[in-house]
Design a protein around this motif. Sequence first.
Motif, PDB file in Angstrom:
ATOM      1  N   PRO A  73      -3.865  -0.629 -12.749  1.00 16.66           N
ATOM      2  CA  PRO A  73      -4.096  -0.529 -14.190  1.00 16.66           C
ATOM      3  C   PRO A  73      -2.854  -0.882 -15.006  1.00 16.66           C
ATOM      4  O   PRO A  73      -1.737  -0.501 -14.648  1.00 16.66           O
ATOM      5  CB  PRO A  73      -4.467   0.951 -14.393  1.00 16.66           C
ATOM      6  N   VAL A  74      -3.062  -1.606 -16.084  1.00 12.22           N
ATOM      7  CA  VAL A  74      -2.015  -1.886 -17.060  1.00 12.22           C
ATOM      8  C   VAL A  74      -2.572  -1.480 -18.412  1.00 12.22           C
ATOM      9  O   VAL A  74      -3.612  -1.987 -18.841  1.00 12.22           O
ATOM     10  CB  VAL A  74      -1.614  -3.376 -17.067  1.00 12.22           C
TER      11      VAL A  74
ATOM     12  N   ALA B 185       3.249  -1.261 -26.914  1.00  9.53           N
ATOM     13  CA  ALA B 185       3.835  -0.982 -25.600  1.00  9.53           C
ATOM     14  C   ALA B 185       2.889  -1.391 -24.488  1.00  9.53           C
ATOM     15  O   ALA B 185       1.660  -1.396 -24.664  1.00  9.53           O
ATOM     16  CB  ALA B 185       4.175   0.502 -25.468  1.00  9.53           C
ATOM     17  N   THR B 186       3.470  -1.704 -23.363  1.00 10.56           N
ATOM     18  CA  THR B 186       2.729  -1.967 -22.134  1.00 10.56           C
ATOM     19  C   THR B 186       3.213  -0.985 -21.082  1.00 10.56           C
ATOM     20  O   THR B 186       4.420  -0.852 -20.865  1.00 10.56           O
ATOM     21  CB  THR B 186       2.944  -3.414 -21.648  1.00 10.56           C
ATOM     22  N   VAL B 187       2.267  -0.310 -20.437  1.00  9.28           N
ATOM     23  CA  VAL B 187       2.612   0.692 -19.423  1.00  9.28           C
ATOM     24  C   VAL B 187       1.842   0.369 -18.143  1.00  9.28           C
ATOM     25  O   VAL B 187       0.643   0.655 -18.048  1.00  9.28           O
ATOM     26  CB  VAL B 187       2.269   2.117 -19.897  1.00  9.28           C
ATOM     27  N   PRO B 188       2.493  -0.221 -17.152  1.00  6.69           N
ATOM     28  CA  PRO B 188       1.808  -0.474 -15.879  1.00  6.69           C
ATOM     29  C   PRO B 188       1.725   0.821 -15.065  1.00  6.69           C
ATOM     30  O   PRO B 188       2.718   1.533 -14.909  1.00  6.69           O
ATOM     31  CB  PRO B 188       2.725  -1.478 -15.171  1.00  6.69           C
ATOM     32  N   LEU B 189       0.550   1.125 -14.570  1.00  7.49           N
ATOM     33  CA  LEU B 189       0.410   2.214 -13.600  1.00  7.49           C
ATOM     34  C   LEU B 189       0.593   1.564 -12.231  1.00  7.49           C
ATOM     35  O   LEU B 189      -0.359   1.316 -11.495  1.00  7.49           O
ATOM     36  CB  LEU B 189      -0.947   2.901 -13.749  1.00  7.49           C
ATOM     37  N   TYR B 190       1.839   1.287 -11.930  1.00  6.39           N
ATOM     38  CA  TYR B 190       2.207   0.441 -10.804  1.00  6.39           C
ATOM     39  C   TYR B 190       1.802   1.051  -9.455  1.00  6.39           C
ATOM     40  O   TYR B 190       1.638   2.273  -9.342  1.00  6.39           O
ATOM     41  CB  TYR B 190       3.710   0.159 -10.822  1.00  6.39           C
ATOM     42  N   PRO B 191       1.620   0.215  -8.437  1.00  6.51           N
ATOM     43  CA  PRO B 191       1.271   0.722  -7.110  1.00  6.51           C
ATOM     44  C   PRO B 191       2.343   1.677  -6.604  1.00  6.51           C
ATOM     45  O   PRO B 191       3.545   1.416  -6.731  1.00  6.51           O
ATOM     46  CB  PRO B 191       1.205  -0.544  -6.247  1.00  6.51           C
ATOM     47  N   LEU B 192       1.922   2.781  -6.039  1.00  5.86           N
ATOM     48  CA  LEU B 192       2.838   3.834  -5.620  1.00  5.86           C
ATOM     49  C   LEU B 192       3.168   3.749  -4.136  1.00  5.86           C
ATOM     50  O   LEU B 192       2.429   3.177  -3.340  1.00  5.86           O
ATOM     51  CB  LEU B 192       2.223   5.192  -5.934  1.00  5.86           C
ATOM     52  N   ALA B 193       4.284   4.351  -3.764  1.00  3.58           N
ATOM     53  CA  ALA B 193       4.645   4.512  -2.354  1.00  3.58           C
ATOM     54  C   ALA B 193       3.883   5.718  -1.792  1.00  3.58           C
ATOM     55  O   ALA B 193       3.583   6.662  -2.533  1.00  3.58           O
ATOM     56  CB  ALA B 193       6.141   4.720  -2.228  1.00  3.58           C
ATOM     57  N   PRO B 194       3.565   5.687  -0.514  1.00  4.54           N
ATOM     58  CA  PRO B 194       3.935   4.689   0.487  1.00  4.54           C
ATOM     59  C   PRO B 194       2.986   3.505   0.580  1.00  4.54           C
ATOM     60  O   PRO B 194       3.230   2.599   1.373  1.00  4.54           O
ATOM     61  CB  PRO B 194       3.899   5.500   1.784  1.00  4.54           C
ATOM     62  N   GLU B 195       1.904   3.502  -0.224  1.00  6.42           N
ATOM     63  CA  GLU B 195       0.955   2.397  -0.144  1.00  6.42           C
ATOM     64  C   GLU B 195       1.607   1.069  -0.527  1.00  6.42           C
ATOM     65  O   GLU B 195       1.224   0.005  -0.028  1.00  6.42           O
ATOM     66  CB  GLU B 195      -0.251   2.664  -1.052  1.00  6.42           C
ATOM     67  N   SER B 196       2.567   1.137  -1.427  1.00  4.60           N
ATOM     68  CA  SER B 196       3.321  -0.051  -1.826  1.00  4.60           C
ATOM     69  C   SER B 196       4.807   0.295  -1.762  1.00  4.60           C
ATOM     70  O   SER B 196       5.192   1.447  -1.940  1.00  4.60           O
ATOM     71  CB  SER B 196       2.938  -0.481  -3.247  1.00  4.60           C
ATOM     72  N   THR B 197       5.630  -0.700  -1.505  1.00  3.00           N
ATOM     73  CA  THR B 197       7.072  -0.482  -1.434  1.00  3.00           C
ATOM     74  C   THR B 197       7.783  -1.387  -2.426  1.00  3.00           C
ATOM     75  O   THR B 197       7.158  -2.243  -3.075  1.00  3.00           O
ATOM     76  CB  THR B 197       7.610  -0.752  -0.017  1.00  3.00           C
TER      77      THR B 197
ATOM     78  N   LEU C  14       8.199   1.911 -17.736  1.00  2.80           N
ATOM     79  CA  LEU C  14       7.919   2.206 -16.338  1.00  2.80           C
ATOM     80  C   LEU C  14       8.081   3.713 -16.127  1.00  2.80           C
ATOM     81  O   LEU C  14       9.179   4.251 -16.287  1.00  2.80           O
ATOM     82  CB  LEU C  14       8.869   1.427 -15.428  1.00  2.80           C
ATOM     83  N   HIS C  15       7.004   4.384 -15.792  1.00  5.25           N
ATOM     84  CA  HIS C  15       7.012   5.841 -15.700  1.00  5.25           C
ATOM     85  C   HIS C  15       7.709   6.332 -14.434  1.00  5.25           C
ATOM     86  O   HIS C  15       7.797   5.636 -13.424  1.00  5.25           O
ATOM     87  CB  HIS C  15       5.575   6.376 -15.731  1.00  5.25           C
ATOM     88  N   GLY C  16       8.201   7.572 -14.498  1.00  3.61           N
ATOM     89  CA  GLY C  16       8.804   8.212 -13.343  1.00  3.61           C
ATOM     90  C   GLY C  16       7.782   8.938 -12.493  1.00  3.61           C
ATOM     91  O   GLY C  16       6.592   8.943 -12.782  1.00  3.61           O
ATOM     92  N   GLY C  17       8.282   9.565 -11.421  1.00  2.00           N
ATOM     93  CA  GLY C  17       7.412  10.288 -10.503  1.00  2.00           C
ATOM     94  C   GLY C  17       7.830  10.076  -9.060  1.00  2.00           C
ATOM     95  O   GLY C  17       7.002  10.143  -8.149  1.00  2.00           O
ATOM     96  N   GLY C  18       9.122   9.819  -8.853  1.00  2.00           N
ATOM     97  CA  GLY C  18       9.631   9.669  -7.497  1.00  2.00           C
ATOM     98  C   GLY C  18       9.046   8.495  -6.739  1.00  2.00           C
ATOM     99  O   GLY C  18       9.087   8.471  -5.501  1.00  2.00           O
ATOM    100  N   TYR C  19       8.482   7.521  -7.441  1.00  2.00           N
ATOM    101  CA  TYR C  19       7.819   6.353  -6.860  1.00  2.00           C
ATOM    102  C   TYR C  19       6.518   6.706  -6.150  1.00  2.00           C
ATOM    103  O   TYR C  19       5.829   5.823  -5.646  1.00  2.00           O
ATOM    104  CB  TYR C  19       8.725   5.601  -5.874  1.00  2.00           C
TER     105      TYR C  19
END
Length: 305
Positions: A62-63, A110-122, A82-87
């Motif tokens: 999601p973006v 503003a644009t806020v990517p809900l970027y792919p998280l670890a460990p599914e993405s690195t 880019l939001h925090g959350g320990g990746y």
Amino acid sequence: MPSLRARIVNLLLPRLGIKRFFSEPDKIPGRIAKMRNTAPARPGAKMHRKFAIKEFASRGFPVITIEPKHGATPGAPHLLYLHGGGYVMDAAVIHWSAIGRLCEALGASATVPLYPLAPESTASATLPAMRSVFAELALRYGAQNITLMGDSAGGGMALALAQILAADGAAMPGSLVLFSPWLDATASGEGQAEIEPRDKMLTCAGLTACGALYAGDLPLTDPQVSPLFGSLKALPPMAVFAGTSDILLPDARRLAVRLDEAGRKDCVYHEYDAMFHVWMLFPVPEGRKALAQAVDFIRAQHKKG
């Protein structure tokens, strides 16, 4: 001395469960798996009343775009947050409220990517995805008109992204804003162990565990994961915020020293006594002050551009 409201919030922080999450590294993978059953927080009703909010999923994640209902103020910057959350954690409610306040103060979108998280993405996959988002925004708004910013892990990711752009000679954002940035995934900075007992959210062991999940095959010292060890050449003007009750304080201090040694007079460092991790996202007087300082910095850099 911190405000009464800030002291109360700090006392209540353990109830969020974040400290417990980071205090038991061996349980982190299982807890991440459980978190994936819950959808990320989205902007609430109050933000929808003030902003036109859209969500796009064409990138595979999601973006979310946020724009004042009557349009952004002419000449206002565009924020890539880019939001925090320990990746490993999704955006939280407090992220949206802070982003909304920034947009409102600046008249900005503003644009806020809900970027792919670890460990599914690195990092090797997530950073190129964020670069692609930035490139698209640069075409739409002009790179110089973009402020790249983030908190905690998002702050580290923002700096790493800027370093990658600079190394490639790409067009750079007009400014960079880092809130309580996580810049060294080894969590081995001098003084961090001493700060840890009074940090109500983070632990060194938990950070290292999450950093390893995000690093994947990369060493924890790789600048993509720990941008403190990367080049600071050709980076945009930067504002860095840190609190003395945050175990990430040594990261920010080391970055500030490096910027000072490089003679970067266009970079500013704000350190708040006794303030906790990402306090600027919380409804406390110190948080409002930090956001106001960020707004002033962004506005000043944007006018120069």
